[in-house]
Motif scaffolding. Structure first.
Motif, short mmCIF file in Angstrom:
data_model
loop_
_atom_site.label_atom_id
_atom_site.label_comp_id
_atom_site.label_asym_id
_atom_site.label_seq_id
_atom_site.Cartn_x
_atom_site.Cartn_y
_atom_site.Cartn_z
N THR A 233 42.41 45.14 48.79
CA THR A 233 41.26 44.84 49.66
C THR A 233 41.45 43.49 50.32
O THR A 233 42.50 42.87 50.22
CB THR A 233 39.97 44.83 48.82
OG1 THR A 233 39.97 43.67 47.98
CG2 THR A 233 39.87 46.07 47.95
N SER A 234 40.39 43.01 50.95
CA SER A 234 40.47 41.74 51.66
C SER A 234 40.22 40.54 50.75
O SER A 234 40.18 39.41 51.22
CB SER A 234 39.44 41.72 52.80
OG SER A 234 38.13 41.89 52.27
N ILE A 235 40.03 40.78 49.45
CA ILE A 235 39.81 39.67 48.52
C ILE A 235 41.04 38.79 48.51
O ILE A 235 42.17 39.26 48.44
CB ILE A 235 39.53 40.19 47.10
CG1 ILE A 235 38.24 41.00 47.07
CG2 ILE A 235 39.45 39.04 46.11
CD1 ILE A 235 37.96 41.67 45.74
N THR A 236 40.84 37.50 48.57
CA THR A 236 41.94 36.56 48.46
C THR A 236 41.63 35.54 47.38
O THR A 236 40.48 35.27 47.07
CB THR A 236 42.19 35.81 49.78
OG1 THR A 236 41.01 35.09 50.14
CG2 THR A 236 42.57 36.78 50.89
N GLY A 237 42.68 34.99 46.78
CA GLY A 237 42.49 33.98 45.76
C GLY A 237 42.08 34.58 44.44
O GLY A 237 42.45 35.69 44.08
N ILE A 238 41.29 33.84 43.70
CA ILE A 238 40.87 34.24 42.36
C ILE A 238 39.88 35.39 42.43
O ILE A 238 38.96 35.39 43.23
CB ILE A 238 40.25 33.03 41.63
CG1 ILE A 238 41.33 31.94 41.43
CG2 ILE A 238 39.66 33.43 40.30
CD1 ILE A 238 40.79 30.61 41.01
N GLY A 239 40.09 36.38 41.56
CA GLY A 239 39.27 37.58 41.62
C GLY A 239 38.39 37.81 40.42
O GLY A 239 37.95 38.93 40.18
N GLY A 240 38.10 36.75 39.65
CA GLY A 240 37.27 36.93 38.47
C GLY A 240 36.81 35.61 37.89
O GLY A 240 37.27 34.54 38.30
N SER A 241 35.89 35.69 36.93
CA SER A 241 35.42 34.50 36.21
C SER A 241 35.75 34.68 34.73
O SER A 241 35.85 35.79 34.22
CB SER A 241 33.91 34.30 36.40
OG SER A 241 33.20 35.45 35.93
N VAL A 242 35.92 33.56 34.03
CA VAL A 242 36.44 33.57 32.67
C VAL A 242 35.46 32.90 31.72
O VAL A 242 34.87 31.86 32.03
CB VAL A 242 37.80 32.85 32.60
CG1 VAL A 242 38.35 32.85 31.17
CG2 VAL A 242 38.79 33.52 33.54
N SER A 243 35.28 33.51 30.55
CA SER A 243 34.48 32.92 29.48
C SER A 243 35.27 33.05 28.17
O SER A 243 36.34 33.65 28.14
CB SER A 243 33.12 33.61 29.35
OG SER A 243 33.30 34.99 29.04
N GLY A 244 34.72 32.50 27.11
CA GLY A 244 35.39 32.59 25.82
C GLY A 244 36.36 31.45 25.62
O GLY A 244 36.33 30.44 26.31
N GLY A 245 37.25 31.63 24.66
CA GLY A 245 38.23 30.60 24.31
C GLY A 245 38.78 30.91 22.94
O GLY A 245 39.80 31.58 22.81
N ALA A 246 38.11 30.45 21.89
CA ALA A 246 38.53 30.80 20.54
C ALA A 246 38.41 32.30 20.37
O ALA A 246 37.39 32.90 20.67
CB ALA A 246 37.67 30.07 19.51
N GLY A 247 39.49 32.94 19.94
CA GLY A 247 39.50 34.38 19.79
C GLY A 247 39.90 35.13 21.04
O GLY A 247 40.01 36.35 21.02
N GLY A 248 40.12 34.43 22.15
CA GLY A 248 40.57 35.07 23.38
C GLY A 248 39.61 34.88 24.53
O GLY A 248 38.47 34.45 24.36
N PHE A 249 40.09 35.20 25.73
CA PHE A 249 39.32 35.00 26.95
C PHE A 249 38.80 36.32 27.50
O PHE A 249 39.50 37.33 27.49
CB PHE A 249 40.19 34.32 28.00
CG PHE A 249 40.74 32.99 27.56
CD1 PHE A 249 39.95 31.86 27.57
CD2 PHE A 249 42.04 32.89 27.09
CE1 PHE A 249 40.43 30.63 27.13
CE2 PHE A 249 42.54 31.68 26.66
CZ PHE A 249 41.74 30.55 26.67
N ASN A 250 37.58 36.29 27.97
CA ASN A 250 36.96 37.46 28.59
C ASN A 250 36.88 37.22 30.10
O ASN A 250 36.46 36.16 30.55
CB ASN A 250 35.55 37.67 28.04
CG ASN A 250 35.54 37.82 26.54
OD1 ASN A 250 36.30 38.62 25.99
ND2 ASN A 250 34.70 37.05 25.86
N ILE A 251 37.27 38.22 30.88
CA ILE A 251 37.29 38.09 32.33
C ILE A 251 36.30 39.08 32.94
O ILE A 251 36.32 40.27 32.62
CB ILE A 251 38.68 38.35 32.91
CG1 ILE A 251 39.72 37.47 32.23
CG2 ILE A 251 38.69 38.10 34.41
CD1 ILE A 251 41.14 37.74 32.69
#
Length: 272
Positions: A233-251
């Motif tokens: 698609t026309s999306i450019t750059g970063i395509g998501g937001s990130v949370s978490g840390g300990a135990g892994g990252f959720n996108i």
């Protein structure tokens, strides 16, 4: 690294021939050094390791050359068997592709300054090519426990290269120095740090993370996490937001971004 492709997308397991316990320097020696001085000593050795990896694209060979040059560095003994966890279950159930990405990790101890550091490496298969251009992929380092095996928020460094060995990405959480095709996805804390990288250019790289504590139980490890994404698609750059840390990252991916579920390294810890 000694090539071990993730043919079934299972965590990488490499046989270790390592020391079971690092030696300790005297308290007088460590007290004579400030934290900054310790980090400068360690960073010099890690810079040498990164350069060996860049030139050879062989993580195991580079690690051996580094420990031979710097006798104070010891690769600690860890469990050669993979952890039967949600990470492995997720990887096995999510993928049925041929090997396209290598992930491996180690914990290294520097008995000159009494510091542990997690060292992780990733590499795309050059024959696989790349799927799409944007948005960026996620690469991160995280720990199972911020109380038992915490990561130093100021001690995470990412460096990535292209297929020719040219640096394409660099980020140091201690200085916030940044260059190339990389952006901070999740600010570093004791649970870990995550970065966005453009896999069209960054085909292999390393993450090093200084540990403020070390686990002696296989239940608590430090890992690499890799998430691959693409879009037509026309999306450019970063395509998501990130949370978490300990135990892994959720996108939370944008609606039109396609992606593979998270892939994890085997994880490493110190077995006494």
């Amino acid at each position: 690294m000694a090539k071990a492709k993730l043919k079934n997308i299972t965590p990488v397991v490499l046989t270790l021939s390592l020391l079971s316990a690092p030696s300790l320097v005297s308290a007088e020696k460590t007290k004579a050094l400030t934290k900054q001085e310790k980090r400068e000593i360690l960073n010099k050795k890690l810079d040498f390791l990164r350069e060996q990896v860049r030139k050879s694209k062989d993580f195991e060979k580079a690690l051996k050359a580094t420990t031979e040059k710097y006798k104070s560095l010891k690769v600690v003994d860890s469990d050669p068997e993979p952890l039967k966890s949600k990470n492995e279950i997720s990887a096995l159930s999510s993928y049925n592709e041929p090997g396209w990405l290598d992930l491996t990790d180690r914990v290294v101890y520097d008995d000159e300054i009494e510091e542990y550091v997690f060292v992780g490496y990733w590499e795309w298969d050059e024959d696989e090519g790349f799927v799409g251009d944007q948005p960026y992929d996620l690469i991160g380092v995280f720990t199972d426990s911020t109380s038992i095996m915490p990561i130093d928020p100021d001690g995470v460094v990412l460096q990535g290269w292209n297929g020719l060995g040219d640096e394409e990405a660099f980020f140091d959480t201690g200085t916030d120095k940044k260059s190339g095709k990389v952006a901070l996805a999740k600010r570093a804390n004791s649970g870990g740090a995550a970065f966005w990288i453009n896999d069209r250019y960054v085909t292999n790289g390393m993450i090093t993370a200084i540990l403020d504590g070390v686990s002696t139980s296989s239940k608590y490890r430090a890992y690499i996490q890799y998430d691959h994404s693409w879009t037509d698609t026309s999306i450019t750059g970063i395509g998501g937001s990130v949370s978490g840390g300990a135990g892994g990252f959720n996108i939370s991916w944008q609606s039109k971004v396609e992606y593979f579920p998270s892939l994890y390294s085997n994880g490493d810890y110190f077995r006494d």
